[in-house]
Design a protein around this motif. Structure first.
Motif, PDB file in Angstrom:
ATOM      1  N   THR A 173       0.791  -1.332   0.066  1.00 47.32           N
ATOM      2  CA  THR A 173      -0.053   0.145   0.085  1.00 47.32           C
ATOM      3  C   THR A 173       0.977   1.351   0.046  1.00 47.32           C
ATOM      4  N   ALA A 174       1.896   1.273   0.852  1.00 49.04           N
ATOM      5  CA  ALA A 174       3.009   2.461   0.599  1.00 49.04           C
ATOM      6  C   ALA A 174       3.586   2.415  -0.630  1.00 49.04           C
ATOM      7  N   GLU A 175       4.015   1.406  -1.414  1.00 41.10           N
ATOM      8  CA  GLU A 175       4.281   1.511  -2.589  1.00 41.10           C
ATOM      9  C   GLU A 175       3.214   2.080  -3.725  1.00 41.10           C
ATOM     10  N   LEU A 176       1.908   1.748  -3.461  1.00 41.90           N
ATOM     11  CA  LEU A 176       0.916   2.412  -4.238  1.00 41.90           C
ATOM     12  C   LEU A 176       0.706   4.084  -4.067  1.00 41.90           C
ATOM     13  N   ARG A 177       1.148   4.413  -2.636  1.00 38.77           N
ATOM     14  CA  ARG A 177       1.018   5.858  -2.505  1.00 38.77           C
ATOM     15  C   ARG A 177       2.388   6.236  -3.291  1.00 38.77           C
ATOM     16  N   ALA A 178       3.312   5.973  -3.310  1.00 31.60           N
ATOM     17  CA  ALA A 178       4.626   6.428  -3.810  1.00 31.60           C
ATOM     18  C   ALA A 178       4.466   6.247  -5.436  1.00 31.60           C
ATOM     19  N   LEU A 179       3.647   5.281  -5.832  1.00 29.32           N
ATOM     20  CA  LEU A 179       3.450   5.424  -7.452  1.00 29.32           C
ATOM     21  C   LEU A 179       2.417   6.431  -7.651  1.00 29.32           C
ATOM     22  N   ARG A 180       1.541   6.596  -6.819  1.00 28.60           N
ATOM     23  CA  ARG A 180       0.522   7.767  -7.211  1.00 28.60           C
ATOM     24  C   ARG A 180       1.411   8.979  -7.294  1.00 28.60           C
ATOM     25  N   SER A 217       6.198 -11.854  -0.390  1.00 26.58           N
ATOM     26  CA  SER A 217       7.802 -11.348  -0.132  1.00 26.58           C
ATOM     27  C   SER A 217       8.504 -11.525  -1.454  1.00 26.58           C
ATOM     28  N   ARG A 218       8.263 -12.400  -2.369  1.00 24.41           N
ATOM     29  CA  ARG A 218       8.977 -12.496  -3.433  1.00 24.41           C
ATOM     30  C   ARG A 218       8.629 -11.347  -4.352  1.00 24.41           C
ATOM     31  N   ILE A 219       7.317 -11.102  -4.536  1.00 25.35           N
ATOM     32  CA  ILE A 219       6.797  -9.857  -5.387  1.00 25.35           C
ATOM     33  C   ILE A 219       7.639  -8.588  -4.762  1.00 25.35           C
ATOM     34  N   GLY A 220       7.381  -8.533  -3.319  1.00 27.59           N
ATOM     35  CA  GLY A 220       7.988  -7.165  -2.710  1.00 27.59           C
ATOM     36  C   GLY A 220       9.450  -7.157  -2.998  1.00 27.59           C
ATOM     37  N   ALA A 221      10.305  -8.371  -2.934  1.00 28.71           N
ATOM     38  CA  ALA A 221      11.623  -8.416  -3.470  1.00 28.71           C
ATOM     39  C   ALA A 221      11.891  -7.802  -4.621  1.00 28.71           C
ATOM     40  N   ARG A 222      11.081  -8.392  -5.601  1.00 26.78           N
ATOM     41  CA  ARG A 222      11.301  -7.750  -7.222  1.00 26.78           C
ATOM     42  C   ARG A 222      10.875  -6.325  -7.158  1.00 26.78           C
ATOM     43  N   LEU A 223      10.060  -5.767  -6.507  1.00 25.43           N
ATOM     44  CA  LEU A 223       9.802  -4.394  -6.395  1.00 25.43           C
ATOM     45  C   LEU A 223      10.912  -3.628  -5.729  1.00 25.43           C
ATOM     46  N   GLY A 224      11.514  -4.351  -4.923  1.00 24.14           N
ATOM     47  CA  GLY A 224      12.658  -3.374  -4.115  1.00 24.14           C
ATOM     48  C   GLY A 224      12.286  -2.842  -2.889  1.00 24.14           C
ATOM     49  N   ILE A 225      11.147  -3.346  -2.510  1.00 22.13           N
ATOM     50  CA  ILE A 225      10.416  -2.519  -1.386  1.00 22.13           C
ATOM     51  C   ILE A 225      10.915  -3.397  -0.071  1.00 22.13           C
ATOM     52  N   PRO A 226      10.944  -2.625   1.457  1.00 23.54           N
ATOM     53  CA  PRO A 226      10.983  -3.424   2.482  1.00 23.54           C
ATOM     54  C   PRO A 226      10.069  -4.519   2.692  1.00 23.54           C
ATOM     55  N   ASP A 263       5.891  -1.663 -14.761  1.00 25.40           N
ATOM     56  CA  ASP A 263       6.358  -2.608 -14.088  1.00 25.40           C
ATOM     57  C   ASP A 263       5.973  -2.601 -12.617  1.00 25.40           C
ATOM     58  N   ARG A 264       5.915  -1.500 -12.006  1.00 29.77           N
ATOM     59  CA  ARG A 264       5.680  -1.634 -10.406  1.00 29.77           C
ATOM     60  C   ARG A 264       4.310  -1.572 -10.374  1.00 29.77           C
ATOM     61  N   TYR A 265       3.481  -0.916 -11.207  1.00 33.14           N
ATOM     62  CA  TYR A 265       1.997  -0.971 -10.921  1.00 33.14           C
ATOM     63  C   TYR A 265       1.655  -2.385 -11.166  1.00 33.14           C
ATOM     64  N   SER A 266       2.137  -3.301 -12.236  1.00 26.44           N
ATOM     65  CA  SER A 266       1.770  -4.690 -12.334  1.00 26.44           C
ATOM     66  C   SER A 266       2.086  -5.367 -11.136  1.00 26.44           C
ATOM     67  N   LEU A 267       3.140  -5.273 -10.468  1.00 24.07           N
ATOM     68  CA  LEU A 267       3.503  -6.086  -9.357  1.00 24.07           C
ATOM     69  C   LEU A 267       2.287  -5.746  -8.166  1.00 24.07           C
ATOM     70  N   ILE A 268       1.999  -4.351  -8.291  1.00 18.30           N
ATOM     71  CA  ILE A 268       1.070  -4.115  -6.953  1.00 18.30           C
ATOM     72  C   ILE A 268      -0.074  -4.859  -7.354  1.00 18.30           C
ATOM     73  N   VAL A 269      -0.599  -4.848  -8.648  1.00 16.96           N
ATOM     74  CA  VAL A 269      -1.959  -5.484  -8.728  1.00 16.96           C
ATOM     75  C   VAL A 269      -1.819  -7.018  -8.379  1.00 16.96           C
ATOM     76  N   GLY A 270      -0.638  -7.656  -8.739  1.00 20.48           N
ATOM     77  CA  GLY A 270      -0.427  -9.072  -8.247  1.00 20.48           C
ATOM     78  C   GLY A 270      -0.439  -9.434  -6.905  1.00 20.48           C
ATOM     79  N   ALA A 271       0.104  -8.287  -6.073  1.00 16.44           N
ATOM     80  CA  ALA A 271      -0.107  -8.379  -4.693  1.00 16.44           C
ATOM     81  C   ALA A 271      -1.519  -8.435  -4.279  1.00 16.44           C
ATOM     82  N   ALA A 272      -2.097  -7.517  -4.639  1.00 20.94           N
ATOM     83  CA  ALA A 272      -3.662  -7.285  -4.411  1.00 20.94           C
ATOM     84  C   ALA A 272      -4.352  -8.559  -4.676  1.00 20.94           C
ATOM     85  N   ALA A 273      -4.014  -9.200  -5.703  1.00 22.45           N
ATOM     86  CA  ALA A 273      -4.839 -10.555  -6.150  1.00 22.45           C
ATOM     87  C   ALA A 273      -4.410 -11.573  -5.270  1.00 22.45           C
ATOM     88  N   VAL A 274      -3.312 -11.800  -4.808  1.00 21.07           N
ATOM     89  CA  VAL A 274      -2.797 -12.940  -3.730  1.00 21.07           C
ATOM     90  C   VAL A 274      -3.488 -12.514  -2.394  1.00 21.07           C
TER      91      VAL A 274
END
Length: 586
Positions: free
Chosen positions: A475-482, A542-551, A506-517
């Motif tokens: 969610t924090a990554e979505l704020r940063a993307l906004r 965790s693996r999706i987040g690592a691809r995004l480079g978020i904590p 790329d960032r947006y698509s991985l956020i969508v993936g996290a929302a689906a999970v």
């Protein structure tokens, strides 16, 4: 009565039976195709790999599929077929793709890709004629996609010039068309306006048998690096007459129809290739367990559990996108592109990880036990899951990001729960209702809502707390993307940084993936204890987040152990590695 006739004449099932009937058809097809590892099975991996090596379609298996009436899956129920919901179609097709992607395309979904425009905008006569072709065991070919340029229809390989009686005459040449030499119907996207723009192309439904002498030339077969058993060849039209009643929709509707129907194609491809990756993971588990009496060597834990979690994540993304096509058809276009953007990248990375487990076995291309890796690596790009497919999805996502940032994110209500849990309340796929612009972002809303519900668990410890932390990180990554997307110049405008826009997609698509999970995990009712537990979702996120480079928090050891135990349990009991955990033929 033939199997095809039985399928066609069967009454349309009530909506509450759709899921059970689709599962029964998939189970029946799985049983008919038989044990993929039996060397005596004419439909096993050995026979399919051998046909691939000869660059020929597997004749015995194509005959079996024709006899089961598989093409009825691509015909809407109201036209006498079996197509109801898109997610159920993916489930019905997985037994084929579990064995051979080329077979799934060559004797399968390319007919759906071709017919989508007719189901979306065809006349009642066109729909009836096309349904008769498929229900009779025929194939349809789509004439617009070119493997070399992102499946973009805005390349004018075919032109249609007005004829004197209201019809058209087709001109042009295409070198690479799947099933061009054996299609019983052709759906052609042709340029009808020399000016570039959204009204440049039109769609025509043709009967190849009605072409006049000398108006069509069949070109030589083209051999491809992957999907070697599929038949690719070309067609050249030199004034082929097209009657007025062959026009699908109106003149100039081609681009719109492509954009509407491509979202079905994109989502469906992702839903079925998960089954192909399942086979590769199964070969890696076999390599890691064969000859061992004790537990799997620790050095393989990360790769095996990580890929398993990724497959569940990919299945979550694809399933949600496929359900959205029926439940939220006017708002699913960006989701479909995001899923098609993310899933192939995840699968490619997964294949690289599994290659480390398989080692030299992964290069035994004719081995039923281990040859699936090399074949899938070759097949994925040809199936539209390479760089070109990614670029076409970026073209959908990037223009939407500034608007979503300004108007949609953190401002919408979450979608209906049926999007994540399925059930009889889900409506059928209706091609006529599919939208191509606007509509907000229900997946972002779902992510925010999931994060809010998990917030109270952040301090309780264990995997639930880890899941809550992960949800907040996305969610924090979505704020940063906004913030990054607000005020962006339109794509293609002066000053627009194309590379930066691609990174944002790329960032947006991985956020969508996290929302689906998160949505799929929350929707569990306890029927499957493994999916109801947070372990798989923690590992996947965790693996999706690592691809995004978020904590991301450290994955608790108990999560890895639980995911590994489930992986080995499914392998030994012969169940699939997707959300359905289907019992496979063995």
């Amino acid at each position: 009565m033939s199997a095809i006739a039985e399928t066609v004449k069967a009454p349309v099932a009530p909506q509450g039976r759709w899921e059970a009937d689709a599962r029964a058809r998939a189970d029946r097809l799985e049983a008919l195709l038989g044990d993929p590892y039996d060397p005596a099975n004419p439909h096993g991996l050995g026979a399919l790999f051998a046909a691939d090596g000869r660059r020929t379609p597997p004749a015995a298996t194509e005959e079996l599929l024709s006899g089961t009436g598989l093409a009825a899956e691509f015909v809407p129920a109201e036209e006498g077929g079996l197509l109801t919901r898109a997610d159920l179609l993916a489930r019905a097709l997985r037994p084929v793709f579990r064995r051979d992607v080329a077979l799934g395309f060559g004797h399968g979904i390319t007919s759906l890709f071709a017919t989508g425009a007719v189901w979306a905008a065809g006349t009642s006569a066109q729909r009836r004629d096309l349904a008769d072709v498929l229900l009779g065991g025929g194939r349809a070919a789509i004439l617009h996609h070119e493997l070399a340029h992102a499946n973009a229809i805005l390349r004018d390989e075919f032109t249609a010039r007005p004829a004197e009686d209201g019809g058209h005459r087709l001109h042009g040449r295409k070198e690479v068309i799947i099933n061009a030499s054996r299609a019983d119907a052709q759906v052609v996207y042709a340029r009808t306006d020399p000016a570039r723009g959204p009204r440049s192309h039109s769609v025509f439904l043709l009967d190849p048998a009605e072409a006049g002498p000398g108006a069509v030339r069949h070109l030589s077969r083209v051999e491809t690096t992957g999907m070697r058993g599929a038949l690719f060849s070309g067609l050249e039209f030199t004034g082929r007459y097209v009657p007025a009643d062959a026009l699908v929709g109106g003149v100039g509707d081609g681009v719109t129809l492509a954009l509407r129907t491509f979202q079905v194609n994109r989502s469906l491809i992702c839903g079925v290739v998960v089954a192909a990756a399942d086979t590769v993971l199964r070969s890696a588990v076999r390599a890691a367990t064969t000859g061992r009496t004790g537990p799997v060597a620790r050095r393989w834990h990360k790769a095996l559990t990580g890929v398993f979690a990724d497959l569940l994540a990919c299945d979550s993304m694809a399933t949600v996108a496929l359900r959205a096509l029926g439940l939220l058809p006017d708002r699913a276009h960006v989701l479909a592109a995001a899923v098609k953007y993310a899933v192939p990248d995840l699968l490619r990375e997964n294949l690289e990880e599994l290659a480390t487990v398989l080692g030299g076995r992964g290069y035994q291309h004719d081995s039923p036990e281990y040859g699936a890796l090399g074949k899938l690596v070759r097949d994925l790009p040809v199936a539209g899951l390479g760089h070109a497919g990614t670029a076409s999805c970026q073209a959908v996502i990037v223009p939407q990001l500034p608007w979503l940032a300004e108007h949609a994110w953190f401002a919408e209500q979450e979608p209906p729960p049926e999007l994540f849990r399925g059930g009889p309340l889900l409506p059928p796929l209706d091609y006529t209702a599919l939208g191509i612009a606007g509509g907000g972002d229900f997946m972002a809303a779902s992510l925010v809502a999931s994060t809010d519900r998990l917030a109270a668990a952040r301090g309780v410890g264990g995997r639930i707390a880890a899941l809550a932390q992960l949800a907040e990180a996305f969610t924090a990554e979505l704020r940063a993307l906004r913030d990054a997307c607000r005020g962006l110049p339109p794509a293609g405008a002066a000053g627009a940084d194309t590379a930066a826009l691609c990174v944002l997609s790329d960032r947006y698509s991985l956020i969508v993936g996290a929302a689906a999970v998160l949505g799929v995990w929350e929707a569990q009712d306890g029927t499957d204890p493994f999916l109801a537990d947070a372990a798989w979702a923690v590992l996947a996120l965790s693996r999706i987040g690592a691809r995004l480079g978020i904590p991301v928090p450290d994955v608790p050891d108990e999560c890895t152990r639980q995911v590994l135990d489930e992986l080995i349990r499914r392998y030994r009991s012969g169940h699939s590695f997707d959300l359905d955990a289907t019992l496979l033929a063995q």
